[in-house]
Design an enzyme around this catalytic site. Structure first.
Site, PDB file in Angstrom:
ATOM      1  N   TYR A  63     -14.726   0.850  -7.667  1.00 51.98           N
ATOM      2  CA  TYR A  63     -16.005   1.563  -7.622  1.00 51.98           C
ATOM      3  C   TYR A  63     -16.755   1.445  -8.945  1.00 51.98           C
ATOM      4  O   TYR A  63     -17.901   1.872  -9.048  1.00 51.98           O
ATOM      5  CB  TYR A  63     -15.745   3.034  -7.270  1.00 51.98           C
ATOM      6  CG  TYR A  63     -14.981   3.175  -5.969  1.00 51.98           C
ATOM      7  CD1 TYR A  63     -15.641   3.120  -4.745  1.00 51.98           C
ATOM      8  CD2 TYR A  63     -13.591   3.312  -5.961  1.00 51.98           C
ATOM      9  CE1 TYR A  63     -14.938   3.209  -3.546  1.00 51.98           C
ATOM     10  CE2 TYR A  63     -12.890   3.397  -4.774  1.00 51.98           C
ATOM     11  CZ  TYR A  63     -13.561   3.341  -3.569  1.00 51.98           C
ATOM     12  OH  TYR A  63     -12.870   3.410  -2.387  1.00 51.98           O
ATOM     13  N   LYS A 112       0.861  -1.179   0.000  1.00 51.41           N
ATOM     14  CA  LYS A 112       0.000   0.000   0.000  1.00 51.41           C
ATOM     15  C   LYS A 112       0.898   1.229   0.000  1.00 51.41           C
ATOM     16  O   LYS A 112       1.646   1.470   0.948  1.00 51.41           O
ATOM     17  CB  LYS A 112      -0.917   0.007   1.219  1.00 51.41           C
ATOM     18  CG  LYS A 112      -1.862   1.215   1.256  1.00 51.41           C
ATOM     19  CD  LYS A 112      -2.780   1.152   2.476  1.00 51.41           C
ATOM     20  CE  LYS A 112      -3.717   2.339   2.530  1.00 51.41           C
ATOM     21  NZ  LYS A 112      -4.609   2.295   3.714  1.00 51.41           N
ATOM     22  N   ARG A 148     -10.852   9.715   1.180  1.00 49.20           N
ATOM     23  CA  ARG A 148     -10.754  10.413   2.464  1.00 49.20           C
ATOM     24  C   ARG A 148     -11.848  11.452   2.614  1.00 49.20           C
ATOM     25  O   ARG A 148     -12.333  11.693   3.721  1.00 49.20           O
ATOM     26  CB  ARG A 148      -9.363  11.038   2.607  1.00 49.20           C
ATOM     27  CG  ARG A 148      -8.258   9.991   2.754  1.00 49.20           C
ATOM     28  CD  ARG A 148      -6.857  10.582   2.750  1.00 49.20           C
ATOM     29  NE  ARG A 148      -5.853   9.528   2.885  1.00 49.20           N
ATOM     30  CZ  ARG A 148      -4.551   9.715   2.749  1.00 49.20           C
ATOM     31  NH1 ARG A 148      -4.082  10.931   2.474  1.00 49.20           N
ATOM     32  NH2 ARG A 148      -3.707   8.698   2.890  1.00 49.20           N
ATOM     33  N   SER A 153      -9.982   5.407  -5.331  1.00 45.26           N
ATOM     34  CA  SER A 153     -10.931   6.484  -5.603  1.00 45.26           C
ATOM     35  C   SER A 153     -10.401   7.510  -6.588  1.00 45.26           C
ATOM     36  O   SER A 153     -11.134   7.955  -7.488  1.00 45.26           O
ATOM     37  CB  SER A 153     -11.313   7.167  -4.294  1.00 45.26           C
ATOM     38  OG  SER A 153     -10.170   7.713  -3.644  1.00 45.26           O
ATOM     39  N   LYS A 156      -2.084  -1.586  -3.719  1.00 40.43           N
ATOM     40  CA  LYS A 156      -2.921  -0.381  -3.708  1.00 40.43           C
ATOM     41  C   LYS A 156      -2.026   0.849  -3.815  1.00 40.43           C
ATOM     42  O   LYS A 156      -1.092   0.981  -3.020  1.00 40.43           O
ATOM     43  CB  LYS A 156      -3.735  -0.340  -2.410  1.00 40.43           C
ATOM     44  CG  LYS A 156      -4.646   0.874  -2.289  1.00 40.43           C
ATOM     45  CD  LYS A 156      -5.383   0.874  -0.947  1.00 40.43           C
ATOM     46  CE  LYS A 156      -6.283   2.092  -0.827  1.00 40.43           C
ATOM     47  NZ  LYS A 156      -6.968   2.169   0.480  1.00 40.43           N
ATOM     48  N   GLU A 195       7.594  -6.876   1.881  1.00 38.68           N
ATOM     49  CA  GLU A 195       6.277  -6.860   2.523  1.00 38.68           C
ATOM     50  C   GLU A 195       5.509  -8.154   2.224  1.00 38.68           C
ATOM     51  O   GLU A 195       4.849  -8.708   3.105  1.00 38.68           O
ATOM     52  CB  GLU A 195       5.476  -5.647   2.042  1.00 38.68           C
ATOM     53  CG  GLU A 195       6.031  -4.300   2.464  1.00 38.68           C
ATOM     54  CD  GLU A 195       5.761  -3.977   3.926  1.00 38.68           C
ATOM     55  OE1 GLU A 195       5.145  -4.816   4.627  1.00 38.68           O
ATOM     56  OE2 GLU A 195       6.173  -2.895   4.372  1.00 38.68           O
ATOM     57  N   LYS A 212       1.243   9.956   5.997  1.00 37.56           N
ATOM     58  CA  LYS A 212       1.312   8.522   6.288  1.00 37.56           C
ATOM     59  C   LYS A 212       2.568   7.879   5.707  1.00 37.56           C
ATOM     60  O   LYS A 212       2.630   6.660   5.543  1.00 37.56           O
ATOM     61  CB  LYS A 212       0.061   7.823   5.770  1.00 37.56           C
ATOM     62  CG  LYS A 212      -1.229   8.350   6.395  1.00 37.56           C
ATOM     63  CD  LYS A 212      -2.436   7.477   6.073  1.00 37.56           C
ATOM     64  CE  LYS A 212      -3.676   7.977   6.807  1.00 37.56           C
ATOM     65  NZ  LYS A 212      -4.829   7.069   6.661  1.00 37.56           N
TER      66      LYS A 212
END
Length: 323
Positions: A312, A194, A204, A273, A247, A232, A216
């Protein structure tokens, strides 16, 4: 004499016969936004056609999707600011509307796949995925909170746990907690790679989950790094993840391909998004044909190696197939 690859493209019948990559509704997971209350259908301004739903209307939306062939969903909560605190304690509270919604959805549609989100940011007054102390996001202090959150969601009936926090060691902590409480059959789709991406903005906005300070970048991955995704993935696989996610998706097709080439676990992709919002905006302005560009975008993720795609576009794609 020379080769003529065009002979294999000369008709739709031949093209379809030798097509290498296939995309169907069975490959798609539909993210949905949930709010507490009744009779709420609040459109997300930066994501036309996507809404924050109250449970009563969300059940109708899920029924419509199921009738179109969409049977996999990922549920995200939009939590009132008054319920947030520094330790995200509402995330596992008995009165949590998100947990009640999971129960009701699974009671109503036992046949669907329902995935959850495990992260502190929707419930945190700091807006971060971990506990914040003196401006620092604390890794190990966060893990028991995430595992308690995951257990509450498993008890509510969720099929797949989706830890999206990017804390080190959280997959092992969650897997151990689930197994110790007899939830061995609940899967973990880890947000493995991610990235600290600029493409999360509309999400968000939808959940009001942006960090209150800082960013972040100390826990989400550097967009410049690819080989780090292998580190990871090694950890998540060893810790008990059932699926590995990349992602965002569209800007990270090389990472999807890399993990698919190196791991036997299913690789999933989150068509986030911002990626979707770009296409919505271009289509509204007449710059792109939505019904042509949207399937092509999703197909590129499947071609790169994604077994499943969170998008989406899921409902629109299903409608397109039915047309």
């Amino acid at each position: 004499m020379f080769s003529r690859p065009r002979r294999n493209r000369k008709s739709a019948a031949i093209r379809n016969m030798i097509q290498e990559t296939h995309l169907g509704v069975e490959h798609l997971i539909y993210p949905l936004f949930l709010v507490d209350g009744k009779n709420i259908k609040d459109e997300v301004a930066s994501m036309p056609g996507n809404y924050r739903w109250s449970l009563d209307l969300l059940l109708k939306e899920i029924e419509e999707c199921v009738n179109l062939g969409v049977v996999s969903f990922d549920l995200f909560p939009a939590v009132d600011e008054a319920l947030k605190d520094k330790k995200a304690s509402y995330s596992y509270a008995d009165e949590n509307f998100y947990l009640h919604a999971i129960r009701k959805i699974k009671e109503t549609f036992p046949e669907i796949m329902l995935m959850s989100d495990v992260a502190m940011d929707p419930y945190s007054s700091d807006g971060h995925d971990g506990v914040v102390r003196d401006g620092k996001i604390l890794n190990d202090v966060t893990l028991p909170i995430l595992s308690r959150m995951a257990l509450a969601q498993a008890q509510a009936g969720v099929d797949i746990i989706g830890p999206s926090d990017m804390m080190d060691g959280r997959v092992a902590e969650i897997r151990q907690t689930l197994d110790e409480n007899n939830f061995e059959d609940v899967s973990i789709m880890s947000y493995t790679a991610k990235y600290a991406s600029a493409f999360y903005g509309p999400f968000r906005d939808a959940l009001d989950s942006a960090p209150k300070s800082g960013d972040k970048k100390t826990y989400q991955m550097n967009p410049a790094n690819k080989r780090e995704a292998l580190i990871e993935a090694d950890l998540d696989q060893a810790e008990g993840a059932d699926m590995l996610m990349v992602k965002p998706a569209l800007a990270y097709l090389d990472v999807i391909h890399l993990l698919n080439e190196n791991y036997d676990l299913p690789i999933t992709a989150y068509n986030v998004s911002g990626e979707c919002a770009m296409l919505y905006a271009a289509a509204q302005n007449g710059w792109l044909d939505y019904n042509q560009a949207m399937p092509e975008m999703l197909l590129s993720m499947r071609r790169a190696g994604a077994s499943a795609i969170l998008t989406y576009f899921a409902k629109d794609f299903a409608k397109l197939l039915k047309a």
